[in-house]
Write a protein that holds these residues in place. Structure first.
Motif, short mmCIF file in Angstrom:
data_model
loop_
_atom_site.label_atom_id
_atom_site.label_comp_id
_atom_site.label_asym_id
_atom_site.label_seq_id
_atom_site.Cartn_x
_atom_site.Cartn_y
_atom_site.Cartn_z
N LEU A 1 20.48 98.71 88.19
CA LEU A 1 20.91 99.78 87.29
C LEU A 1 22.07 100.56 87.93
O LEU A 1 23.03 100.94 87.25
CB LEU A 1 19.75 100.71 86.99
N ALA A 2 21.98 100.75 89.24
CA ALA A 2 23.09 101.42 89.92
C ALA A 2 24.35 100.58 89.76
O ALA A 2 25.44 101.09 89.48
CB ALA A 2 22.76 101.62 91.38
N THR A 3 24.18 99.26 89.92
CA THR A 3 25.35 98.39 89.82
C THR A 3 25.96 98.45 88.43
O THR A 3 27.18 98.40 88.28
CB THR A 3 24.93 96.94 90.14
N LEU A 4 25.11 98.56 87.40
CA LEU A 4 25.71 98.70 86.06
C LEU A 4 26.02 100.15 85.76
O LEU A 4 26.22 100.54 84.62
CB LEU A 4 24.80 98.07 84.99
N SER A 5 26.00 100.95 86.83
CA SER A 5 26.36 102.38 86.79
C SER A 5 25.72 103.09 85.61
O SER A 5 26.37 103.52 84.67
CB SER A 5 27.88 102.56 86.77
N LEU B 1 21.25 107.27 96.10
CA LEU B 1 21.85 106.94 94.81
C LEU B 1 21.54 108.03 93.79
O LEU B 1 22.43 108.52 93.08
CB LEU B 1 21.32 105.59 94.31
N ILE B 2 20.29 108.43 93.76
CA ILE B 2 19.91 109.44 92.75
C ILE B 2 20.57 110.77 93.09
O ILE B 2 21.18 111.42 92.23
CB ILE B 2 18.38 109.57 92.70
N PHE B 3 20.49 111.14 94.37
CA PHE B 3 21.03 112.45 94.75
C PHE B 3 22.52 112.54 94.40
O PHE B 3 22.97 113.44 93.69
CB PHE B 3 20.83 112.67 96.25
#
Lengths: 549, 99, 523, 648
Positions: free
Chosen positions: C405-409, C485-487
């Protein structure tokens, strides 16, 4: 031809001999050469009078002492300012004592010393009948495989003549770059060539190849020196003298007392150009520039590896020294004639060396081609025709020679039943068997490839910088491209050593005596020092960058 | 006679020598051709020294002879050892190392 | 002359590398712990740098300057601006995780000679890379930068070629050959780039006479150093080419998939998350500062190439059957975004790009390392060999999903912020390009979700049925990354505050300012 | 008081965090935690509601600024919440219905070992949805927008071991991403146009810019809305989304998330008001979708899919209304709310039916269930009446208003839209009656029919208990499930009336959305009459087809339209052929290109040098004489070149 000329000629000849005054020789300033050559002569005497058993030690001792002394002398001279302020022409115009010659002499002597260590190594070959042997033939005269050879081996003979030969060669090399007239140049050329021819023939193993290498080297070398000599003749014809200064003046046109009759009988510029070209060709042969390079791979491969290492290093230094002096002192007036030609030579040398090396399968041949490519790089610096050009070449040579000797010294360590295992396939997985040796060799290869933080990079940068400053940008671009190509095969070797599985019946790595260790260590040290902190040596080369006229 | 002609002769000899080196097989002969080239040089030197009216050239000629002599010593040594090994003095036979 | 903090930050891992390499063969775990400690210490130093750095202070801070190679006009000059600080921090943060993730990657199977010490070598090399990366972020002397930019290749090369995944579909022999192919490809690509840059570096010296970034930039601004237009352009191209290879930018990208595919996951992360950043960073610092005019001249072409990278990389990622290759192509797409942001020449674009470098580092690390754990369990990189993993290893699947999900921003995770900034920054000046680039977010969703669906969902494949869930060590690696990532997704201010002033500087270097909105409606 | 907004979102977020990170030890209480927190959030909502009511109409806007999110140059994004009547309405709907469905799920998911995670996802959804409606700027809204997308992805694919579910989830996310693209482009446009994307600046300055810009923004927003609200052409995901557990369908794909598009349009009313073309586009999309969904709904035998079609169509109504501008905004929202009640009720009912029928979803295998599950029957029935717009029930009021508004648009447009709306009403009556009849009336077609659930057998572990291939034993669902249904039924009965009597809802919302009475060519009465007529017709036809004749267990081949409708009017097939296949070919060919061309060039160069090297190498033939030749030639060249240099 006019009668006057004839008359004058006779009268000159009829001058009373008493007019000739005794030559004035500055022995002190020639001491490095004199020491080495003297030691060589001592070596010959040793061969004649010292019992076989102790010759080796005597020879090694004498040579080491001599070379150290020579180096000390060089340092002393340099310290005495002969490299800079007091630089002048000695020995009645025969020898130039100036920055470049001292720097190069120092380099050559040191290289010779390191080379000597590899010559003297006796731990690598398994002891034959209980006596330790080096990498030279037991008895060069004995036919390979014949009974006489067997006998010689059994008797534990070793060719200790190599040491005086080495010293003679070094002596010649010391004169070569500092020769200040063409005759001295030629004599020096022969003085260091002939011993090398012999040394090439003296391998203990693979003697056929060794002899073949010697023959090829000798014939081609002699052929080339014939050209050199003819070139000298023509230059003499052009200038009426063989002294550098004189020729240079004639070229500049500052002196024009060449017999006008002669001047109009033949276009003496033709003499000059042809002669110059042939002379330069002789030197290009020595540095192994394309298309005069073809002897290099065969000779490098066939010659005993210690000889190859020494030859590859010292010959290049001496020859480039001479080339520099020739182009900077004798023919600067012709710059616009020879520069384009040298451009071409440099370009095909860089590319040719790099490209052909890609498909080599023998480590020694590979290094040979790499040395050709490097000759190209150095030429790029030579062409710059600027003080920076000179000092950059000097620096490059200093760095390069030690890396080369070190690399070939490593080659002597990797052995199997048939002696040195030079076929690349045998180097597979060396990194697994003996990481240290492989790592050292990798360092040398990276230096050859010109990776930053190695002497190779500093040198390459210096040379290219000088070239670019001199406006030879295309040359730099070609150089960059060919170093990219060259990188490919250096990397191939590294891949082979580290990433491929070791062969079960692969070669073993012999544990050398301190001698070879010093040679290799020296190489590593120079590589890293000149790579990380080159400033001191750059300064040195910078101060040494001026030729005396 | 115009000494320039000696130069032409020298050039000719030199070329003959060079050609010999290129076309002859026997190492000894090749070597002789090289010597021929050296002699051509000597001739040139002498001719030039006569033209210029100084003796440098003639002295150089002597040097050359000495050097040539030394070359002969070394060269013959090498060639003979090769011959004894292979029972042939053909330079073309000596082609173990190639490519 | 205060304590040379920057030098220390680079020197510590270097020394650590030597020390680690020197650990005797028998004491493998000792080497591991040593490396880990060193990397943590380095992290501490990096944090000190972060703290000591004053965002609103002078452009380059904590500077050090010593004579080095006078003849080449080279000085040992270090100094950091906001961008560099951010990236140093990123590097220092990632390395410990990389080391921890690769804890067992270099345990020797076959016994070579007694002196063959792969483990020591592995960790030593990682530290060496860290040292070189850090110093190239710090260098404000072009030559100094170049040296480490190049030297970096060597340890990377050994990391790629020397250490690969344990199991391989075609057996160890084939693996070795493929590995060395990848390694050589990596080295040659970058070496060629580097050598062409060398030509440009020399050219720069001929023109400028020294290598000090500040001096040259100053001389350019105050006009005392004039470059002919063509010269400037050639030099720019020379530099840019090297950086574009490193970044990598289409069509110079093909080394990356091979390299990432063949190397172990931690090394793959090292390549794409840390080393490649030097390329994009250098574009921002050197290309724009030294050759502002040429940069503007080249912008259109570069933007198009970046656009191609974005779409092309994403499409190829969709088409991959190998997990690591997929991530590699995804990275290519992301680097497209970064480069686009840099050359959009807007503050949003460039801040976004810098932020993107950081976020992409973290997100790729998360995704790739989890993928590595997955691969190490099943011994295959092929997507087709997995299925239903979430049933047997829910935590692994969950972390993998978050990484994806991070990769798909996804908004709320760090990469979204940077990606949107880049898009906006580009859009404000080049609407068309911005719009096309937006397609990238759809494709990103496609390849990530396809990957997740094929590997994690569906009926459980027998081969994975016995797969253990994440172990403690692996959790320690992944969890902090996810927290980061979340922060940074919710509160990116710490980074942007550092980066913005630096970007403002860069913008002024190229004499560009953000386009004004049509209606000044902001309150 | 505004400080209560953040907790409103935080409560379910906390729930999500706790439940997802909590691990197995929370398995036993997890569902209650989730329900509790969502209820808490509802309570907060009520408090705030009371607070708003306390204020006078003009000052019913609360904002809470938490922190600056992104700030680069003039790009300024804050985490700021805005609670006004519009968002308040949504908050109540979301948390209220949400809590009920949580409660329902407690029973429905009872036998699923991953129930804890299910509730975690539900809470995550609530949080995201609340963020969406409470955000004060479009970028923050975008966060919620994709957040709900994520939640829906996770919940649709909750039974991930079912490939169909996983695929449906992926599809939903992807289609939504296409919409999101529109939203992000819209935001960029806003930034370049207004230098900001906060509601305040953007919506108050629409006058200062060109209509073209606004139209572009509007269309992009519409694209976003289409994605999220399953409007043509991005509707294809909704049908498949029914793979998710039924409560999910009820909450996300009926009551709340899918209506986000309507919220977006209404919220951006100012933009649309100034961009007639964009408005027209909106109305067209709405009209088309309401018919499209209705038609699809007629053909489906899967009860959930039928309801999904209906959802699509109902949202079509809302979008249509929203497209009408100030005339319609209020009614769009009103219909949205009432629809939230009855559609959620219907879905829960459907879930309850499935619960009693071993997860059988095929209506052709239902029939006569009214006496086995009375509560379900009654609640479902009320919902049915509400949706078809039976006079007095909520659907009647809201839908009727929309149809009026459509006519009020005036001109041919008005007639066309109004006509479409009417037609839609008729079809709605038809398919809902069909569902009703097939499920609760007629003979019991499930007798001696081993159930073959189209979903994978182990879909809902509940099924496993009851043994697979046995004949189903229909039974009423437990209280925990029926109570929410009852509550929603009540809502669907009285909601509409409550809102419309005295235009309560209108006055409540007007300050935000604005309102204007269009001049309808038809009187309100006439419209109502027409609607009634359509309703009757629809019911009648349905009765004729499914009430009188028995329903065959195996679906008849049906007319071309029917078959097309069964396949979502071939829209999926189109996607498959054009997008999926085309995409596959594209990627495959690109992979090839990358390998052969881009990589090939490089490898080719390397090989080229290799070959060259090999060839040059042969020159080194080992013969000393040929070396001499090269030297001689070289010398000659050298000389020649030198002379040449002088010559030129």
């Amino acid at each position: 031809m006019s009668a006057a000329a004839v008359h004058s000629l006779w009268t000159t000849a009829a001058e009373p001999i008493s007019k000739i005054d005794a030559p004035k020789i500055e022995y002190g300033q020639l001491s490095p050469t004199l020491i080495v050559v003297g030691a060589a002569l001592v070596g010959v005497l040793i061969e004649a009078f010292v019992p076989r058993k102790s010759r080796y030690y005597a020879q090694v001792f004498v040579s080491v002492v001599a070379l150290c002394a020579a180096f000390a002398a060089v340092v002393a001279l340099a310290a005495g300012g002969y490299g800079t302020t007091k630089a002048h022409v000695a020995a009645m115009g025969a020898i130039a004592v100036d920055g470049p010659s001292l720097f190069l002499q120092g380099t050559i002597v040191l290289a010779g010393l390191v080379g000597l260590f590899t010559f003297a190594e006796r731990r690598l070959d398994p002891a034959a009948h209980g006596n330790r042997v080096d990498s030279f033939a037991a008895q060069a005269a004995a036919v390979p495989g014949s009974d006489s050879e067997q006998a010689a081996v059994k008797a534990g003979f070793t060719t200790t003549e190599v040491f005086p030969l080495l010293l003679f060669a070094i002596g010649g090399m010391l004169i070569f770059p500092s020769a200040n007239d063409l005759l001295t140049l030629f004599v020096a050329l022969e003085v260091f060539s002939l011993p090398l021819y012999l040394l090439c023939a003296l391998a203990r193993r693979k003697r056929l190849m060794s002899q073949e290498a010697a023959v090829k080297y000798f014939l081609l070398g002699a052929f080339a020196s014939a050209f050199t000599l003819f070139g000298i003749a023509l230059l003499y014809g052009y200038a009426g003298s063989v002294s550098y200064a004189r020729i240079a003046q004639v070229v500049d046109g500052t002196v024009t007392d060449v017999d006008p009759a002669l001047a109009n009988t033949m276009g003496n510029d033709a003499l000059l150009l042809i002669g110059g070209a042939m002379l330069v060709m002789g030197l290009l042969f020595k540095v192994g520039a394309v298309p005069f390079h073809m002897w290099t791979p065969d000779v490098y491969q066939g010659a005993p590896t210690p000889v190859t290492g020494f030859m590859a290093a010292a010959t290049k230094v001496a020859a480039f020294g001479a080339l520099l002096r020739l182009l900077y002192v004798v023919l600067p007036g012709l710059r616009w004639d020879w520069r384009p030609v040298m451009w071409a030579v440099a370009i095909i040398t860089m590319l040719g060396g790099a490209i052909v090396a890609i498909t080599q399968t023998d480590i020694k041949r590979l290094l040979a081609y790499s040395s050709i490519a490097h000759a190209g790089f150095i030429l790029a610096g030579v062409i710059a025709t600027s003080k920076d050009g000179v000092s950059s070449v000097l620096f490059y040579l200093a760095g390069y020679s030690f890396v080369t000797i070190g690399a070939f010294a490593v080659v002597t360590l990797v052995r199997d039943a048939g002696g040195e295992a030079t076929h690349l396939s045998k180097w597979a997985g060396l990194g697994r068997r003996s990481p240290l040796v492989a790592a050292v060799f990798a360092i040398f290869l990276l230096a050859f490839a010109g990776i930053p933080l190695t002497s190779g990079f500093a040198g390459k940068f210096a040379v290219f910088k000088a070239a670019a400053d001199g406006g030879a940008v295309p040359l730099v671009v070609v150089g960059v491209i060919s170093s990219a190509i060259a990188a490919f095969f250096y990397i191939r070797v590294i891949v082979l050593m580290f990433f491929s599985e070791p062969k079960p019946e692969g070669p073993t790595v012999a544990v050398p005596s301190p001698l070879t260790m010093i040679a290799i260590g020296m190489g590593v040290a120079v590589t890293l020092v000149l790579g990380v902190a080159p400033q001191y040596f750059l300064d040195l080369a910078g101060q040494a960058g001026v030729f005396v006229r | 006679m115009n000494p320039v002609n000696y130069l032409y002769l020298a050039a000719l000899l030199f070329t003959i020598g060079a050609t010999g080196v290129l076309i002859r097989r026997n190492a000894i002969v090749v070597f002789m051709c090289i010597e021929l080239m050296l002699n051509a040089c000597n001739l040139a030197f002498v001719a030039f020294s006569r033209m210029h009216g100084n003796l440098d050239g003639q002295i150089i000629a002597f040097f050359t002879m000495v050097v040539a002599a030394a070359e002969v010593v070394v060269g013959l040594a090498i060639i003979v050892s090769l011959f004894r090994t292979r029972h042939s003095a053909s330079v073309d036979d000596a082609s173990l190392m190639k490519l | 002359m205060s304590f040379p903090l920057l030098t220390a930050t680079a020197a510590l891992p270097a020394i650590g590398a030597v020390a680690t390499a020197a650990v005797p063969a028998a004491r493998r775990s000792a080497a591991k712990w040593l490396a880990l400690l060193v990397s943590l210490a380095t992290l501490a130093l990096a944090i000190t740098v972060l703290v000591r750095f004053d965002p609103d202070g002078t452009r380059y801070q904590l500077t050090e300057s010593h004579a080095w190679i006078k003849d080449f006009g080279v000085r040992y000059e270090l100094g950091v601006d906001g961008i560099a600080v951010a990236l140093i921090a990123l590097t220092a943060v990632l390395i410990p995780f990389i080391i921890l993730a690769g804890w067992h990657d270099a345990d020797p199977l076959e016994t070579g000679s007694r002196r063959w010490r792969p483990t020591q070598g592995f960790f030593a090399l990682i530290l060496a890379v860290e040292a070189m990366v850090v110093i190239s972020f710090e260098a404000t002397d072009v030559f100094l930068f170049y040296i480490f930019f190049e030297a970096m290749l060597i340890p990377m090369y050994f990391l790629i070629g020397g250490f690969g995944d344990r199991a391989h579909e075609h057996g160890e022999e084939a693996a070795a050959t493929q590995r060395s192919y990848a390694a050589v490809k990596f080295l040659l690509y970058n070496l060629v780039g580097g050598l062409i840059m060398l030509a440009a570096v020399i050219g720069l010296y001929v023109v400028a006479g020294n290598f000090s970034l500040q001096e040259i930039a100053q001389a350019r601004t105050n006009g005392s150093l004039h470059m002919a237009t063509s010269t400037e352009r050639w030099l720019f191209l020379g530099f840019f080419f090297a950086f574009a290879v490193k970044a990598p930018l289409w069509p110079l990208h093909t080394w990356l998939p091979n390299a990432m595919q063949e190397s172990t996951a931690p090394v793959a992360v090292l390549i794409t998350a840390v080393v490649d950043k030097v390329g994009t960073f250098a574009m921002l610092r050197f290309c724009l500062q030294l050759f502002p005019e040429a940069s503007k001249w080249a912008t259109p072409v570069i933007l198009v190439l970046a656009l191609i990278s974005i779409v092309y990389g994403a499409l190829l990622a969709v088409g991959q059957r190998d997990i690591k290759r997929l991530v590699a192509y995804a990275s290519i797409s992301h680097f497209g975004f970064i480069i686009m942001g840099i050359f959009a020449m807007t503050s949003q674009g460039q801040s976004g790009a810098t932020l993107y470098m950081v976020n992409h580092g973290i997100s790729t690390a998360a995704l790739m390392l989890v993928a590595g754990f997955l691969i190490s369990r099943r011994g295959s990189r092929l997507i087709g060999d997995y299925g239903g993993v979430q049933k047997v290893a829910p935590v692994l699947a969950g972390t993998f999903l978050i990484g994806g999900l991070a990769t798909l921003s996804l908004p709320g995770l760090a990469p979204f912020v940077s990606e949107f900034l880049v898009l906006v920054g580009t859009f404000t000046r080049y609407p068309a390009i911005g719009v096309i680039a937006t397609f990238g977010i759809v494709l990103a969703a496609l390849y990530v979700l396809v990957l997740y669906q094929r590997t994690m969902t569906g009926p459980v494949k027998p081969e994975v049925s016995a797969m253990p869930d994440l172990r403690a060590r692996e959790l320690v690696v992944v969890a902090p990354l996810i927290v980061l990532l979340i922060f940074l997704g919710v509160y990116p201010k710490p980074v942007t505050d550092i980066v913005n002033p630096a970007v403002k500087q860069t913008m002024s270097d190229v004499h560009k300012s953000d386009p004004k909105p049509e209606v000044e409606a902001a309150k | 008081m505004e400080n209560l907004i953040a907790p409103l979102i935080a409560a379910p977020l906390l729930g999500a965090a706790v439940l997802l990170l909590g691990g197995r030890r929370l398995d036993r209480v997890g569902h209650w935690v989730g329900t509790l927190l969502s209820a808490t959030s509802f309570v907060f909502g009520l408090i705030l509601f009371a607070d708003l009511l306390g204020k006078d109409a003009e000052h019913r806007t609360l904002t809470q600024h938490l922190w600056t999110w992104i700030s680069v140059g003039s790009f300024q994004a804050d985490v700021t919440f805005r609670l006004d009547q519009l968002s308040m309405t949504f908050v109540l709907l979301i948390t209220g219905v949400g809590s009920l469905i949580h409660l329902y799920s407690v029973g429905y998911m009872e036998h699923d070992e991953r129930r804890r995670r299910f509730f975690g996802y539900l809470n995550l959804f609530l949080a995201a949805m609340l963020l969406l409606v409470l955000a004060d700027n479009y970028l923050l809204l975008y966060v919620g927008w994709e957040g709900v997308g994520l939640a829906s992805y996770l919940l649709i694919g909750f039974w991930q071991h079912k490939p169909s579910a996983a695929t449906a989830a992926k599809k939903a996310f992807l289609v939504n991403r296409v919409g999101d693209m529109g939203l992000s482009i819209a935001i960029m446009l806003m930034f370049t146009t207004f230098g900001s994307f906060a509601f305040g600046p953007v919506l108050s300055h629409t006058g200062d810019t060109s209509e073209g810009k606004l139209t572009a923004i509007g269309l992009m927003l519409l694209l976003a809305a289409c994605g999220k609200s399953a409007q043509v052409p991005l509707q294809s995901w909704l049908g498949d989304a029914m793979e998710g557990p039924t409560p999910v369908s009820a909450l996300i794909h009926a009551a709340t998330m899918v209506t986000a598009g309507v919220y977006l349009i209404v919220r951006s009313g100012a933009v649309f008001n100034a961009a007639p073309d964009a408005q027209l586009a909106v109305t067209v999309v709405g009209a088309v979708t309401l018919l499209f969904g209705a038609i699809v709904g007629c053909a489906k035998d899967d009860i959930k899919k039928a309801l999904a079609g209906s959802t699509m169509s109902q949202i079509g109504y809302m979008v249509l209304a929203a497209g009408l501008g100030p005339i319609g905004y209020v009614f769009a929202i009103m219909h949205l709310v009432t629809h939230g009640f009855f559609k959620a009720g219907l879905f829960l009912g459907a879930g309850s039916v499935m619960h009693g029928m071993n997860d059988e979803v095929d209506m052709r295998r239902y029939g006569g269930l009214r006496k086995y599950m009375p509560v379900t029957f009654i609640t479902f029935g009320l919902g049915y009446l509400a949706i078809i717009g039976f006079p007095g029930l909520s659907g009647f009021f809201s839908k009727d208003k929309i149809i009026e508004a459509a006519f009020a648009k005036g001109g041919t447009e008005g007639w066309i839209l109004g006509g479409a709306a009417l037609l839609g009403a008729a079809i709605t009556a038809f398919y809902m009656t069909r569902v009703m009849l097939m499920t609760f009336f007629g003979e019991e077609r499930w007798r001696n029919q081993p159930t073959r659930s189209p979903q994978a057998p182990s879909a809902e572990p509940a099924a496993e208990h009851r043994g697979e291939h046995a004949e189903p034993h229909p039974h009423e669902s437990p209280k925990v499930m029926t109570i929410p249904m009852i509550v929603l039924a009540v809502g669907s009965v009285f909601g509409g009336a409550f809102f419309s009597i005295g235009d309560r809802f209108l006055h409540w919302l007007e300050p935000v959305t604005g309102h204007s009475e269009g001049d309808s060519p038809l009187s309100a009465a006439a419209v109502t009459g027409a609607t009634m007529v359509c309703l009757v017709i629809g019911v009648a036809i349905a009765w004729a087809q499914y009430g009188r004749k028995p329903v065959p267990v195996v679906a008849p081949r049906g007319s071309l339209l029917t078959r097309a409708a069964r396949r979502d009017l071939l829209q999926d097939d189109f996607n498959h052929v054009v997008l999926v296949r085309g995409g596959e070919h594209l990627t495959r060919s690109l992979v090839y290109v990358d390998h052969t061309l881009v990589d090939g060039v490089v490898n080719g160069t390397a090989a080229g040098f290799g070959g060259l090297s090999g060839r040059l190498r042969r020159l080194q033939n080992g013969f000393a004489r040929s070396y001499a030749v090269s030297m001689f030639g070289g010398a000659a060249l050298l000389v020649a070149a030198t002379l040449l240099m002088r010559a030129v």
